[in-house]
Motif scaffolding. Sequence first.
Motif: not given
Length: 241
Positions: A134-142
């Motif tokens: 699962x990738x986590x974006x720069x906004x801190x959302x998985x």
Amino acid sequence: GPYGFGDPSPDATGAPGVITKIQAPSATTAAATAVTPTSATLNGSVNPNGSATVYQFQLGTTTAYGTTIPVPAASVGSDSTDHALSAVASGLAPNTTYHYRIVASNQVGFETAGADMTFTTAPQFAGVKIPRKIKVNKKGKALVKLVSQVACKGRLVLTGSKGGKKGKASAKGRKPKFGSASFSLAAGKAKVVRVPLKARALKLLKKGKLKATATVTATDAFGASKTTVRKVVLVPAKKRR
């Protein structure tokens, strides 16, 4: 007067020597409703055409049928009116095509069968598929990509295996909650669910990949609930150069 079967005429006012004609009942099969993975409501209509009539639905995976509902056959009456009829077929196999028709027969043995129709039971809810990575974006959302064979809705919870300020297990053995989000899925279509991660998870994620547990509890349109649990790895988004 008597007619061909040796029984008295239903018309008590008939003059001597008058033969009363008995008509066969009419039967029309209608579309099935309330179709679930294991049941369906069979529908149809019957007109007795003036003679005492009973009906049954025939059901099976081929036009040989093999099952009749109800047992014994149910009465429709003896008037000349169309009667809307239905019967619930249960114990069916999920994701299977069934043939059915309504059949009516009257007191003198005339029988009429409605047209053959089909319906397919819904697939059995097998839960939601969860990706391993699962990738986590720069906004801190998985960004969790979920998919289900059937339409459903539910909630996704991400938890860690360790707790405490230094990553040690908590005194009560509770797993820290990293984040959660509600979702709804269409049948067979993947959807990315964005799960806001808590500060604890984001702090641990700065050190690299973070192991977690994804728990999805979902319910389909027929009320069937399924919980899926999988070990996952949270991966921070790569920085652009």
